[in-house]
Design an enzyme around this catalytic site. Sequence first.
Site, PDB file in Angstrom:
ATOM      1  N   CYS A   1      14.581   3.044 -14.723  1.00  0.00           N
ATOM      2  CA  CYS A   1      14.108   4.190 -15.508  1.00  0.00           C
ATOM      3  C   CYS A   1      14.924   4.393 -16.777  1.00  0.00           C
ATOM      4  O   CYS A   1      14.882   5.463 -17.394  1.00  0.00           O
ATOM      5  CB  CYS A   1      14.104   5.463 -14.662  1.00  0.00           C
ATOM      6  SG  CYS A   1      13.091   5.326 -13.175  1.00  0.00           S
TER       7      CYS A   1
ATOM      8  N   GLY B   1       7.308   7.029 -18.395  1.00  0.00           N
ATOM      9  CA  GLY B   1       8.583   6.532 -17.902  1.00  0.00           C
ATOM     10  C   GLY B   1       8.915   5.144 -18.400  1.00  0.00           C
ATOM     11  O   GLY B   1       8.245   4.582 -19.270  1.00  0.00           O
TER      12      GLY B   1
END
Length: 240
Positions: A185, A82
Amino acid sequence: MSAPPSYVLRDLGTLPYRDAWALQRELHAQVVDGTTPPTLLLVEHPPVLTLGRKAREGTNIIVTRAYLEAQGIEVLEVERGGDVTYHGPGQLVAYAIFPVGRRVVDFLRLLEDATITALHTLGLDDARPNPGYAGVYVEPRAVNGHTYDQKIASFGVAVKRHVALHGLALNVTTNLAHFDLIVPCGLTDTQMTSVEREYDRRGATRTASMAEARTALADAFAATFEPYDWTLPQFAAVGS
């Protein structure tokens, strides 16, 4: 809060990220060696930004390191998947140090299922996955003519020697303004939300509680993970 016998639940209370990270790596080595059972850690952190393997600091952290330091927010590069995310008070973090073998996607789905079950218990019946993205979301919301996904829980795991570490972060009473320091993110069409904010938006009379969220998530993990044998090198359904 009880866990099935094939894994151990440890509630760490509030712990600096570096300390929890060191504990994760210690437990990971022990789970790999078979000297410690699979372990689920529940914890709350002081403010910190963590950069996953896909993170691009110049793009997705939108303030300077000096500004973050002045705010008391540490920045750490970690081995999870991520991009960049924020951890802080009011956010319930669950680190799942479990043997997953090659079933990484299946493991992520179980993490999602447990989180969604916990949020349903907390009264957010619209909690759901978002196909193509890791994490848990509630219904999208239109803001100034643009529709944004509403993300309430973030996911990021690493798998080394077939054992997972890191896990998920569920926003309960989190200071959501801290997410304005980053592109969470790396998703530009996503807003972060929390249990507290969703209660406010819906006019709920209940109050968001970290203690209640801890119980809901621990119970949801037990129900979701109980059908699997986590003592195996790669988890499988009990009795298979």
